[in-house]
Design an enzyme around this catalytic site. Structure first.
Site: not given
Ligand code: CAO
Length: 445
Positions: A417-419
């Site tokens: 999850d790039h967040r």
């Protein structure tokens, strides 16, 4: 001022139609083109509009009446003071015309939002046909008057999803309103986890596949439906990045084979997955943001000090994800024993709810089946998942011997999850895994 009789205009091919809605009452003021009554045949529904502005004196029909061309429906006192509503006037407003001279073509409900066709105003002395809906299966399924269809179109509501509460399941204005309210109060995938902005997808076109060939319809299993909704939510919620890598598992595979008979004595099948789980926990300890979840408001990262690893298990009913608990306290044989127990329970549909809860990180291994790489979908609110494909012998360059050697390489696909995780950490995590899997001693420490 004299009272005018409003008669049913030419209704095309229909001998008689049923009044399904009376939209005005005596004393109402109407503008030209306002709908007066809605009628329906077995194939179409249509509004009969006011041919001119005025005040309704008497309503001569009621719901359920059968009427035909020339039938008196309304008496109206024309009024020059009442003019067409601006939003209903196409181009320059037409001058009021006698009752029998107006025809309004109601457009078929489009499968996607489309501009309304202009209303046809025919200033002749002869009544002209009232346009009817195209009789498609879809239209038959969602019975609604043109005014309700128009209302739904304005809100972008696809009537096939709306349950009608009127006679014969007719969809009423209140049904559309209730549907919209319900949709607005549903939990939204885009708001889960991090409270990001609105996300809307286009409605899927409804296609009649029988037009192209023979079809069969098979209901989805309960598991498939559940996992489908979860996968969709996870896919649209978490911005996925997938990092690919390859681990040299030549020595590990030799070790696994050498341990196989000992494991069998303990009734355990020692598969590569058990080592992967062990290696993953080691990498999670080194990179704690991978062993975390976003808080529901998206403001905090919840770091976990326990290591429960889920593994995707293919069953005849669909995909399930049992969880091996407290991996940090288990050796490879314990993990392998848990894998056997949980996967057989999964296939026999005997998994308990708690055996599928509490996961921190998931591994999806397709190695036993095949393929080179794939992009797994994160099992949110976890923040990463490791995909494993089939290992194969490859020529790998050895700097020390300045030669190529045949090595068993295991493809790894890490979606994160790039967040929460940056690309650099994604690559560090797979490098760490690669190192662990290439060196059995480190793995077993
Ligand atoms: N490369 C080469 N061979 C592999 C391998 C790999 N990466 N991983 C497993 N194998 C081999 C095993 O060694 C075994 O061979 P032997 O019987 O000769 O020892 C054979 O493939 C079958 O392995 P397995 O499937 O019984 O065991 P596993 O531990 O590898 O996998 C499980 C267990 C439950 C993960 C697996 O059965 C399964 O369901 N996989 C599918 C997961 C899935 O559907 N993921 C997709 C999710 S996203 O849609």
């Amino acid at each position: 001022m004299s009272v005018k009789d409003i008669l049913v205009p030419d209704i095309g091919d229909f001998d008689s139609v049923e009044v399904i809605d009376v939209l005005v009452s005596p004393g109402d003021t109407v503008a030209v083109d306002d709908s007066l009554v809605t009628v329906e045949s077995d194939k179409a529904s249509m509004d009969i509009p006011a041919p001119e502005a005025g005040v309704i004196k008497e309503v001569k029909v009621k719901v359920g009446d059968k009427i035909a061309e020339g039938h008196l429906i309304i008496t109206l006192e024309p009024s020059t003071a009442v003019t067409a509503k601006p939003q209903e006037t196409a181009a320059p407003a037409p001058a009021p015309t006698p009752a029998k001279e107006i025809a309004k073509v109601e457009a078929p409900e489009p499968s996607r939002p489309a501009p309304e066709p202009p209303k046809q105003v025919q200033p002749t002395n002869k009544p002209v046909p009232v346009g009817a809906h195209v009789d498609t299966n879809r239209e038959k399924k969602s019975h609604a008057s043109p005014s309700v269809r128009k209302f739904a179109r304005e809100l972008g509501v696809d009537l096939k999803f709306v349950q009608g509460s009127g006679p014969k399941n007719r969809i009423l204005t209140t049904d559309v309103q209730n549907y919209v309210k319900e949709e607005l109060t549903k939990p939204r995938a885009d708001n889960m986890g991090a409270g990001i902005g609105a996300f809307a997808t286009l409605a899927m076109p409804v296609i009649d596949f029988t037009k192209f060939g023979e079809i069969e319809t098979k209901p989805l299993s309960r598991i498939k439906k559940l996992s489908g909704s979860n996968l969709h939510r996870n896919w649209v919620t978490a911005p996925h990045v997938t990092q690919f890598d390859e681990a040299d598992i030549t020595d590990l595979e030799d070790f696994r084979k050498s341990m196989k008979s000992e494991a069998e004595k303990r009734g355990v099948k020692l598969t590569m997955l058990a080592f992967l789980i062990k290696a993953s926990v080691n990498a999670l300890k080194a990179y704690p943001t991978f062993n975390a979840s976003l808080s529901p408001d998206g403001d905090n990262l919840i770091l976990k000090n326990y290591y429960n690893i889920g593994f995707a298990c293919d069953t005849p009913d669909g995909l399930v994800v049992p969880v091996v608990k407290d991996v940090q306290r288990k050796d490879v044989l314990d993990i392998a024993a848990d894998l056997m127990d949980l996967s057989s329970k999964a296939r026999e549909r005997k998994l308990k709810v708690e055996e599928m809860q509490g996961g921190c990180f998931t591994i999806s291994s397709l190695g036993g089946i095949g393929g080179t790489m794939f992009t797994p979908i994160i099992n949110c609110p976890e923040v990463a998942i490791l995909g494993v494909s089939r290992s194969s012998m490859k020529p790998i360059y050895n700097e020390e011997s300045d030669d190529f050697e045949a090595r068993l390489m295991l493809p790894l696909s890490l979606s994160y999850d790039h967040r929460v995780i940056d690309g650099a950490d994604g690559a560090r995590f797979t490098s760490h895994l690669r190192m662990m899997l290439s060196d059995v001693r480190r793995l077993l420490l």
